[in-house]
Write a protein that holds these residues in place. Structure first.
Motif, short mmCIF file in Angstrom:
data_model
loop_
_atom_site.label_atom_id
_atom_site.label_comp_id
_atom_site.label_asym_id
_atom_site.label_seq_id
_atom_site.Cartn_x
_atom_site.Cartn_y
_atom_site.Cartn_z
N THR A 15 80.88 47.65 70.82
CA THR A 15 81.54 48.82 71.38
C THR A 15 82.71 49.23 70.51
O THR A 15 83.66 48.45 70.32
CB THR A 15 82.05 48.53 72.81
OG1 THR A 15 80.95 48.10 73.61
CG2 THR A 15 82.68 49.77 73.42
N ALA A 16 82.65 50.42 69.96
CA ALA A 16 83.73 50.94 69.14
C ALA A 16 84.66 51.77 70.02
O ALA A 16 84.26 52.81 70.54
CB ALA A 16 83.18 51.78 67.99
N LYS A 17 85.90 51.30 70.19
CA LYS A 17 86.86 52.04 71.00
C LYS A 17 87.32 53.30 70.28
O LYS A 17 87.77 54.25 70.90
CB LYS A 17 88.06 51.14 71.33
CG LYS A 17 87.70 49.92 72.18
CD LYS A 17 88.91 49.05 72.43
CE LYS A 17 88.55 47.82 73.25
NZ LYS A 17 89.71 46.92 73.47
N ALA A 18 87.24 53.27 68.97
CA ALA A 18 87.61 54.43 68.16
C ALA A 18 86.53 54.65 67.12
O ALA A 18 85.66 53.81 66.91
CB ALA A 18 88.96 54.20 67.49
N GLN A 19 86.56 55.79 66.48
CA GLN A 19 85.60 56.12 65.43
C GLN A 19 86.32 56.25 64.09
O GLN A 19 87.43 56.77 64.05
CB GLN A 19 84.86 57.41 65.78
CG GLN A 19 83.95 57.30 66.98
CD GLN A 19 82.80 56.32 66.75
OE1 GLN A 19 82.33 56.16 65.62
NE2 GLN A 19 82.35 55.67 67.81
N PRO A 20 85.73 55.80 63.00
CA PRO A 20 84.42 55.16 62.94
C PRO A 20 84.45 53.71 63.39
O PRO A 20 85.55 53.14 63.52
CB PRO A 20 84.08 55.24 61.44
CG PRO A 20 85.43 55.11 60.78
CD PRO A 20 86.36 55.90 61.66
N VAL A 48 90.38 49.10 65.24
CA VAL A 48 89.49 48.04 64.78
C VAL A 48 88.52 47.61 65.88
O VAL A 48 88.92 47.35 67.01
CB VAL A 48 90.30 46.82 64.28
CG1 VAL A 48 89.38 45.67 63.89
CG2 VAL A 48 91.18 47.23 63.10
N THR A 49 87.26 47.56 65.54
CA THR A 49 86.19 47.20 66.48
C THR A 49 86.01 45.69 66.56
O THR A 49 85.77 45.14 67.63
CB THR A 49 84.85 47.83 66.04
OG1 THR A 49 85.05 49.23 65.80
CG2 THR A 49 83.78 47.63 67.10
N ALA A 50 86.09 45.01 65.42
CA ALA A 50 85.91 43.56 65.38
C ALA A 50 86.70 42.97 64.23
O ALA A 50 86.99 43.65 63.24
CB ALA A 50 84.43 43.21 65.24
N THR A 83 94.04 38.72 71.07
CA THR A 83 93.93 40.15 70.78
C THR A 83 92.78 40.84 71.51
O THR A 83 92.79 42.07 71.63
CB THR A 83 93.73 40.39 69.27
OG1 THR A 83 92.45 39.84 68.88
CG2 THR A 83 94.83 39.73 68.46
N GLY A 84 91.78 40.07 71.94
CA GLY A 84 90.61 40.65 72.57
C GLY A 84 89.58 41.17 71.59
O GLY A 84 88.55 41.73 71.98
N LEU A 85 89.83 41.00 70.28
CA LEU A 85 88.89 41.49 69.27
C LEU A 85 87.71 40.54 69.12
O LEU A 85 87.90 39.33 68.97
CB LEU A 85 89.59 41.62 67.91
CG LEU A 85 90.61 42.74 67.74
CD1 LEU A 85 91.28 42.63 66.37
CD2 LEU A 85 89.95 44.11 67.88
N PRO A 86 86.47 41.05 69.15
CA PRO A 86 85.31 40.21 68.82
C PRO A 86 85.45 39.72 67.38
O PRO A 86 86.14 40.34 66.57
CB PRO A 86 84.13 41.17 68.96
CG PRO A 86 84.64 42.32 69.77
CD PRO A 86 86.10 42.43 69.46
N THR A 87 84.80 38.61 67.06
CA THR A 87 84.95 38.02 65.74
C THR A 87 83.64 38.05 64.95
O THR A 87 82.55 38.05 65.53
CB THR A 87 85.44 36.57 65.85
OG1 THR A 87 84.54 35.83 66.68
CG2 THR A 87 86.84 36.53 66.44
N MET A 225 76.40 56.65 57.42
CA MET A 225 76.44 55.23 57.75
C MET A 225 77.23 55.06 59.04
O MET A 225 78.12 55.84 59.35
CB MET A 225 77.04 54.42 56.60
CG MET A 225 76.14 54.43 55.38
SD MET A 225 76.60 53.23 54.13
CE MET A 225 75.33 53.58 52.89
N GLN A 226 76.88 54.00 59.79
CA GLN A 226 77.39 53.87 61.15
C GLN A 226 78.76 53.23 61.27
O GLN A 226 79.32 53.13 62.35
CB GLN A 226 76.39 53.08 62.01
CG GLN A 226 75.19 53.89 62.49
CD GLN A 226 74.28 54.31 61.36
OE1 GLN A 226 73.78 53.48 60.61
NE2 GLN A 226 74.07 55.61 61.21
#
Length: 376
Positions: A15-20, A48-50, A83-87, A225-226
């Motif tokens: 899940t991306a909270k922001a783009q990109p 940052v997504t991860a 931080t709650g960030l996936p790794t 690109m995603q």
């Protein structure tokens, strides 16, 4: 030919909270304080997504820093908790996979050196069986799309459906501004084979220096690109590995703010109609180009027969130089890029040589399937 990959959409497993979509973090986990402090600064950007970090570092030569090892997984767990960030980490052996999964790492990736070795990829794939962890596969070091595809297929055959590719550029003998040549056409080729496969870009490894990262990042997004994977360190000047290509979290935030996000689909009806009309014109011109090339090859066959009957060699260097010079100048006058014109001419000439070789060898056994002559 389309690949038969069973893949879940990227949005279903990250899940991306922001783009990109942005995976960021230090090239290497060096100390617990360095990793956790960097993670906090990255999380504070809200972009940052991860969180990524190198735990095991495959180095070109022994004696260089080869990663902090398994203890770094505990640091990642702490960073995630705070931080709650996936790794995300790179794995290169079955043991790496087992330890990363046991530590609760959210995303694994297969590095470029590993992708180049089917034995290594298969070992990783076997260790992944029965898990549901997302896996990203970097392109191999050398420009070999079959190795890239093969690695993706092996991981997918192990039951991993949360799958993505990472474009990090390719090694090249030619020294250019890039650490690894982007060779965007290979990434496009992969997308053509597997349209449903998410591809994210690693501008850090393509660039090799932080100054080029914005350019490569924008190019990647323009190529649909995603997402991006960018190395970020709390203080790149003292980084233990790849210091030149890492950026601070604040610099990363500014970089992302400057990027322009464009839509892959046309929504505006007027724009859609205008594009359709222009593309229709391109289709007609493409048909004419193919038709003229076919006519050219018919003449090439006639020349080949004439050369065979009169004992003349296939390659006429002076004639090739003349074609290259005249057509390159003509292309330049028509505002065509010199590199494009030269590559196009070399491709046409290579096919002409192949056809004439086929004629010369008729009745003398089969010629090699892919006999190619290159010219400097």
């Amino acid at each position: 030919m389309k690949l038969d990959l069973k893949i879940q959409p990227l949005s279903s497993w990250i899940t991306a909270k922001a783009q990109p979509l942005l995976i960021a973090g230090p090239c290497s986990a060096e100390t617990e304080d360095q990793l956790v402090a960097t993670a906090h600064l990255l999380a504070a950007t809200g972009k940052v997504t991860a969180l990524r970090a190198g735990i095991w570092k495959p180095r070109t030569r022994p004696g260089e820093f080869e990663g902090i090892g398994s203890i770094g997984l505990e640091w990642l767990k702490r960073a995630k908790a705070e931080t709650g960030l996936p790794t995300a980490v790179e794995v290169a052996t079955a043991k790496h996979v087992e330890e990363a999964l046991k530590a609760g790492v959210d995303i694994l990736w297969v590095g470029a050196r590993s992708t180049a070795n089917p034995f290594t990829v298969q070992e990783i794939a076997d260790a992944l069986k029965g898990s549901d962890v997302p896996v990203m596969v970097k392109n191999p070091v050398n420009p070999d799309i079959s190795l890239w595809i093969g690695a993706l297929e092996r991981i997918n055959n192990a039951g991993i459906t949360k799958l993505a590719a990472i474009h990090r550029g390719f090694s090249s003998y030619e020294k250019t501004a890039f650490r690894n040549e982007p060779m965007w056409d290979l990434a496009i080729n992969l997308k053509t084979h597997a349209p449903e496969l998410p591809i994210i870009c690693d501008p850090s490894h393509i660039s090799g220096n932080r100054e080029l990262i914005p350019y490569v990042s924008q190019k990647a997004l323009d190529m649909d690109m995603q997402g991006l994977m960018i190395e970020s360190h709390i203080d790149p000047s003292v980084a233990w590995t790849d210091a030149k290509q890492q950026v601070t979290p604040s610099a990363l935030s500014e970089l992302i703010d400057r990027l322009t996000l464009r839509q892959p689909e046309v929504v505006n009806t007027q724009v859609k109609d205008a594009l359709a009309e222009l593309r229709n014109k391109i289709d007609k011109i493409d048909d004419l180009v193919i038709q003229k090339l076919a006519e050219r090859m018919k003449i090439v066959e006639q020349i080949g027969n004439y050369k065979k009957d009169n004992g003349i060699t296939i390659l006429q260097v002076n004639r090739w130089d003349e074609i290259l010079q005249k057509r390159s100048n003509y292309g330049k006058a028509l505002n065509l890029h010199a590199d494009f014109t030269e590559k196009l001419l070399e491709l046409i000439h290579s096919e002409s040589i192949r056809k004439q070789t086929e004629i010369m060898n008729a009745g003398q056994g089969e010629a090699p399937v892919q006999e190619q002559l290159t010219h400097s």
